[in-house]
Design a protein around this motif. Structure first.
Motif, PDB file in Angstrom:
ATOM      1  N   LEU A 263       0.820  -1.211   0.000  1.00 43.98           N
ATOM      2  CA  LEU A 263       0.000   0.000   0.000  1.00 43.98           C
ATOM      3  C   LEU A 263       0.855   1.262   0.000  1.00 43.98           C
ATOM      4  O   LEU A 263       0.461   2.290  -0.561  1.00 43.98           O
ATOM      5  CB  LEU A 263      -0.937  -0.004   1.205  1.00 43.98           C
ATOM      6  CG  LEU A 263      -2.244  -0.770   1.041  1.00 43.98           C
ATOM      7  CD1 LEU A 263      -3.023  -0.767   2.338  1.00 43.98           C
ATOM      8  CD2 LEU A 263      -3.081  -0.181  -0.079  1.00 43.98           C
ATOM      9  N   ARG A 264       2.008   1.206   0.640  1.00 43.82           N
ATOM     10  CA  ARG A 264       2.832   2.422   0.679  1.00 43.82           C
ATOM     11  C   ARG A 264       3.349   2.775  -0.719  1.00 43.82           C
ATOM     12  O   ARG A 264       3.493   3.950  -1.047  1.00 43.82           O
ATOM     13  CB  ARG A 264       3.972   2.272   1.681  1.00 43.82           C
ATOM     14  CG  ARG A 264       4.967   1.172   1.409  1.00 43.82           C
ATOM     15  CD  ARG A 264       5.930   1.044   2.588  1.00 43.82           C
ATOM     16  NE  ARG A 264       6.969   0.033   2.363  1.00 43.82           N
ATOM     17  CZ  ARG A 264       6.802  -1.258   2.552  1.00 43.82           C
ATOM     18  NH1 ARG A 264       5.628  -1.719   2.964  1.00 43.82           N
ATOM     19  NH2 ARG A 264       7.796  -2.101   2.344  1.00 43.82           N
ATOM     20  N   TYR A 265       3.615   1.777  -1.548  1.00 48.37           N
ATOM     21  CA  TYR A 265       4.000   2.076  -2.924  1.00 48.37           C
ATOM     22  C   TYR A 265       2.784   2.483  -3.759  1.00 48.37           C
ATOM     23  O   TYR A 265       2.900   3.283  -4.683  1.00 48.37           O
ATOM     24  CB  TYR A 265       4.721   0.879  -3.542  1.00 48.37           C
ATOM     25  CG  TYR A 265       6.165   0.799  -3.109  1.00 48.37           C
ATOM     26  CD1 TYR A 265       7.161   1.468  -3.809  1.00 48.37           C
ATOM     27  CD2 TYR A 265       6.533   0.091  -1.964  1.00 48.37           C
ATOM     28  CE1 TYR A 265       8.487   1.422  -3.399  1.00 48.37           C
ATOM     29  CE2 TYR A 265       7.857   0.036  -1.539  1.00 48.37           C
ATOM     30  CZ  TYR A 265       8.823   0.703  -2.259  1.00 48.37           C
ATOM     31  OH  TYR A 265      10.130   0.669  -1.844  1.00 48.37           O
ATOM     32  N   GLY A 266       1.625   1.934  -3.414  1.00 55.08           N
ATOM     33  CA  GLY A 266       0.400   2.415  -4.052  1.00 55.08           C
ATOM     34  C   GLY A 266       0.129   3.857  -3.702  1.00 55.08           C
ATOM     35  O   GLY A 266      -0.308   4.654  -4.553  1.00 55.08           O
ATOM     36  N   LEU A 267       0.394   4.221  -2.446  1.00 53.00           N
ATOM     37  CA  LEU A 267       0.264   5.617  -2.023  1.00 53.00           C
ATOM     38  C   LEU A 267       1.204   6.510  -2.811  1.00 53.00           C
ATOM     39  O   LEU A 267       0.837   7.612  -3.226  1.00 53.00           O
ATOM     40  CB  LEU A 267       0.563   5.724  -0.528  1.00 53.00           C
ATOM     41  CG  LEU A 267       0.695   7.128   0.062  1.00 53.00           C
ATOM     42  CD1 LEU A 267      -0.612   7.888  -0.062  1.00 53.00           C
ATOM     43  CD2 LEU A 267       1.134   7.056   1.522  1.00 53.00           C
ATOM     44  N   ALA A 268       2.437   6.031  -3.047  1.00 47.57           N
ATOM     45  CA  ALA A 268       3.400   6.814  -3.824  1.00 47.57           C
ATOM     46  C   ALA A 268       2.904   7.036  -5.245  1.00 47.57           C
ATOM     47  O   ALA A 268       3.091   8.121  -5.813  1.00 47.57           O
ATOM     48  CB  ALA A 268       4.753   6.107  -3.834  1.00 47.57           C
ATOM     49  N   VAL A 269       2.252   6.028  -5.823  1.00 48.51           N
ATOM     50  CA  VAL A 269       1.731   6.163  -7.188  1.00 48.51           C
ATOM     51  C   VAL A 269       0.594   7.181  -7.239  1.00 48.51           C
ATOM     52  O   VAL A 269       0.532   8.035  -8.142  1.00 48.51           O
ATOM     53  CB  VAL A 269       1.258   4.796  -7.718  1.00 48.51           C
ATOM     54  CG1 VAL A 269       0.531   4.962  -9.048  1.00 48.51           C
ATOM     55  CG2 VAL A 269       2.443   3.856  -7.888  1.00 48.51           C
ATOM     56  N   VAL A 270      -0.326   7.113  -6.260  1.00 45.91           N
ATOM     57  CA  VAL A 270      -1.435   8.068  -6.223  1.00 45.91           C
ATOM     58  C   VAL A 270      -0.907   9.483  -6.002  1.00 45.91           C
ATOM     59  O   VAL A 270      -1.373  10.443  -6.629  1.00 45.91           O
ATOM     60  CB  VAL A 270      -2.437   7.685  -5.124  1.00 45.91           C
ATOM     61  CG1 VAL A 270      -3.526   8.750  -4.992  1.00 45.91           C
ATOM     62  CG2 VAL A 270      -3.078   6.336  -5.431  1.00 45.91           C
ATOM     63  N   MET A 271       0.084   9.621  -5.134  1.00 46.17           N
ATOM     64  CA  MET A 271       0.667  10.934  -4.913  1.00 46.17           C
ATOM     65  C   MET A 271       1.422  11.405  -6.151  1.00 46.17           C
ATOM     66  O   MET A 271       1.461  12.610  -6.446  1.00 46.17           O
ATOM     67  CB  MET A 271       1.594  10.894  -3.699  1.00 46.17           C
ATOM     68  CG  MET A 271       1.861  12.248  -3.082  1.00 46.17           C
ATOM     69  SD  MET A 271       2.766  12.138  -1.527  1.00 46.17           S
ATOM     70  CE  MET A 271       1.534  11.403  -0.468  1.00 46.17           C
ATOM     71  N   HIS A 272       2.007  10.471  -6.878  1.00 44.58           N
ATOM     72  CA  HIS A 272       2.635  10.786  -8.165  1.00 44.58           C
ATOM     73  C   HIS A 272       1.612  11.399  -9.115  1.00 44.58           C
ATOM     74  O   HIS A 272       1.878  12.416  -9.765  1.00 44.58           O
ATOM     75  CB  HIS A 272       3.224   9.499  -8.754  1.00 44.58           C
ATOM     76  CG  HIS A 272       3.784   9.647 -10.128  1.00 44.58           C
ATOM     77  ND1 HIS A 272       5.125   9.851 -10.390  1.00 44.58           N
ATOM     78  CD2 HIS A 272       3.172   9.624 -11.351  1.00 44.58           C
ATOM     79  CE1 HIS A 272       5.310   9.945 -11.689  1.00 44.58           C
ATOM     80  NE2 HIS A 272       4.153   9.807 -12.304  1.00 44.58           N
ATOM     81  N   LEU A 273       0.437  10.795  -9.202  1.00 44.47           N
ATOM     82  CA  LEU A 273      -0.615  11.309 -10.084  1.00 44.47           C
ATOM     83  C   LEU A 273      -1.092  12.687  -9.625  1.00 44.47           C
ATOM     84  O   LEU A 273      -1.371  13.564 -10.445  1.00 44.47           O
ATOM     85  CB  LEU A 273      -1.782  10.331 -10.124  1.00 44.47           C
ATOM     86  CG  LEU A 273      -1.489   8.959 -10.754  1.00 44.47           C
ATOM     87  CD1 LEU A 273      -2.705   8.037 -10.604  1.00 44.47           C
ATOM     88  CD2 LEU A 273      -1.112   9.104 -12.214  1.00 44.47           C
ATOM     89  N   SER A 274      -1.185  12.876  -8.313  1.00 42.60           N
ATOM     90  CA  SER A 274      -1.616  14.172  -7.792  1.00 42.60           C
ATOM     91  C   SER A 274      -0.592  15.253  -8.117  1.00 42.60           C
ATOM     92  O   SER A 274      -0.949  16.362  -8.549  1.00 42.60           O
ATOM     93  CB  SER A 274      -1.829  14.081  -6.276  1.00 42.60           C
ATOM     94  OG  SER A 274      -2.817  13.132  -5.964  1.00 42.60           O
ATOM     95  N   ASN A 275       0.679  14.954  -7.903  1.00 43.64           N
ATOM     96  CA  ASN A 275       1.729  15.916  -8.245  1.00 43.64           C
ATOM     97  C   ASN A 275       1.772  16.189  -9.745  1.00 43.64           C
ATOM     98  O   ASN A 275       2.013  17.314 -10.179  1.00 43.64           O
ATOM     99  CB  ASN A 275       3.082  15.399  -7.766  1.00 43.64           C
ATOM    100  CG  ASN A 275       3.230  15.434  -6.261  1.00 43.64           C
ATOM    101  OD1 ASN A 275       2.607  16.268  -5.596  1.00 43.64           O
ATOM    102  ND2 ASN A 275       4.023  14.545  -5.710  1.00 43.64           N
ATOM    103  N   LEU A 276       1.531  15.150 -10.528  1.00 42.21           N
ATOM    104  CA  LEU A 276       1.465  15.313 -11.974  1.00 42.21           C
ATOM    105  C   LEU A 276       0.380  16.311 -12.366  1.00 42.21           C
ATOM    106  O   LEU A 276       0.600  17.227 -13.160  1.00 42.21           O
ATOM    107  CB  LEU A 276       1.210  13.949 -12.619  1.00 42.21           C
ATOM    108  CG  LEU A 276       1.173  13.841 -14.153  1.00 42.21           C
ATOM    109  CD1 LEU A 276       1.528  12.399 -14.563  1.00 42.21           C
ATOM    110  CD2 LEU A 276      -0.192  14.193 -14.725  1.00 42.21           C
TER     111      LEU A 276
END
Length: 478
Positions: free
Chosen positions: A16-29
């Protein structure tokens, strides 16, 4: 840094922590596409008489119709969109206005996110920024003053979205995975810059520049819904986290536990030279990065004499390198730490040095190779790419020296960076408004000097140990 991650075989990329990083990646994008959208759209928005162009107007066909069709202070584009008479100085003020807004909310939002939780503040900031992006074309028709107001308000919303991220990572990221997780999340900004610059010019040519704002504003609204749905502030509260992952995160953070309520030691922070080293690093890093993100399409168009579509595509290429270097730099930094090849402070200073020195050398070389198309593009690609190595240096150094106050200190750090962005954007507009050729040369030389100052200060005073004032006490006030 003596936690016991050896109980695991390695980072679980399906966790989940890497999933969180991906979602935060999309938000920053998404946030970055909204921030940079004006940089590519403004090429079509401003009156063509304000921009030096080559004699063969065929490469600038979208701007060729700018002189046709009357309007009160604007002229009509061949797609039916308006063109405005904004001078380089005015454009500099518009570009810097979003930084004013971010500064207004960085420190208070970071502090409040540490108390009330970052999920709501991040999601709200992303949603508000997206709605204001949708409103930007209408604001431009009403006047430049309203555009500045809208961009300032958008900056306030994005300030809310940026700072809360480190509150989340302080609870989700094991120390030996921080560089990887934050680099995955942070690389979204570079990817967002790449996407908006790559397709923004093509959208402008095909549909008109307002659709740049309409499309990416709508995508931001969708992304904010995803954020509210799947993100939680704390792994202990997530309903889908595995017991194994939860225990791993809790055990790795056991020596850096934080208290929910505690006064912020402002005086101790103000006297802390390692913090000032981080602040100076942010100031110098953001100075050049803001110029590249904001003025890259304008520079490419004025130097290489290409149309808006080609300018956007060429401007997007540097951010491929930026995104790649961010992720690879994080992987390399954690590899060096996990194998005990280098000390933590050595890793932080090494990546800070690479991230400040290399782009400075490229920037200084740019004015001397302006006649070479390929060399100019190569240097422009290298500047953001090498600059993002700082993400594994002083950018996350607050998690080392004061993890309990990481979000609050990140707000202050980005505040220093945004002050640099305001000054550099305004100064760039002024310098190129006086003389385009010598102006760009002065811009890059000044940026290199600022970078060298920040690097020297960080190498002198940077540290990676938790400061005494940031350590958990046995006696706490409830």
């Amino acid at each position: 840094m003596d936690e016991k991650p050896s109980t695991r075989k390695g980072p679980d990329f399906c966790s989940l922590r890497y999933g969180l990083a991906v979602v935060m990646h999309l938000s920053n994008l998404t946030i970055m596409t909204q921030r940079v959208s004006l940089s590519i759209a403004i090429i079509a928005m401003v009156n063509s008489t304000q921009q030096p162009t080559p004699a063969n107007a065929s490469t600038d066909r979208p701007l060729a119709g700018a002189l046709e069709g009357p309007s009160r202070s604007t002229k009509e584009f061949n797609t039916g969109t308006s063109v405005y008479e904004w001078s380089p100085e005015t454009q500099g003020l518009i570009f810097s206005s979003i930084s004013y807004g971010i500064i207004l909310t960085l420190i208070p939002s970071g502090y409040l996110a540490g108390i009330f939780g970052a999920k709501q503040m991040l999601g709200a900031g992303l949603l508000i920024s997206s709605l204001l992006t949708l409103f930007t074309p209408l604001a431009a028709d009403w006047g430049v003053s309203l555009v500045i107001v809208i961009r300032t308000a958008q900056g306030m919303a994005q300030g809310m979205a940026w700072t809360g991220q480190f509150t989340i990572w302080a609870r989700w990221a094991p120390p030996l995975e921080r560089s990887k997780l934050t680099s995955i999340a942070g690389s979204g900004a570079a990817v967002g810059s790449f996407i908006i610059l790559c397709v923004g010019g093509l959208i402008s040519q095909a549909l008109g520049w307002p659709f740049i704002f309409y499309i990416f504003g709508s995508l931001g609204c969708v992304c904010s819904l995803l954020w509210f749905t799947v993100i939680y502030d704390d792994p202990m509260r997530h309903p889908c986290i595995s017991i194994r992952e939860k225990e791993h995160i809790v055990a790795s953070l056991a020596q850096q536990s934080t208290s929910r309520r505690r006064s912020v030691p402002i005086k101790a922070m103000a006297r802390c030279l390692p913090l000032w080293a981080i602040f100076m690093g942010f100031f110098s890093h953001f100075w050049l990065c803001t110029i590249i993100v904001t003025y890259l399409p304008t520079y490419i168009r004025s130097v290489l004499h290409v149309n808006i579509g080609e300018s956007g595509v060429l401007s997007s290429l540097p951010f491929v390198a930026a995104s790649t270097c961010t992720i690879l730099g994080g992987q390399l930094a954690d590899f060096l730490l996990s194998r005990n090849l280098l000390r933590l402070i050595t890793v932080r200073k090494l990546f800070s040095s690479l991230g400040l020195l290399l782009p400075s050398l490229c920037a200084v070389a740019l004015p001397f190779v302006a006649s070479s198309y390929v060399t100019t593009i190569v240097l422009l690609i290298l500047i953001p790419g090498t600059s993002n190595l700082c993400d594994s240096g002083f950018i996350i150094n607050t998690l080392d020296v004061a993890p309990r106050y990481a979000s609050f200190l990140m707000g202050i750090s980005r505040g220093f960076g945004l002050i640099a962005g305001i000054v550099s954007s305004t100064a760039t507009g002024f310098l190129i408004g006086q003389d385009s050729v010598s102006g760009w040369k002065n811009v890059f030389f000044l940026s290199a000097a600022v970078n060298m100052f920040g690097l020297f200060f960080y190498l002198m005073f940077g540290q990676a140990e938790i400061q005494d004032w940031a350590k958990e006490r046995t006696l706490t006030r409830l």
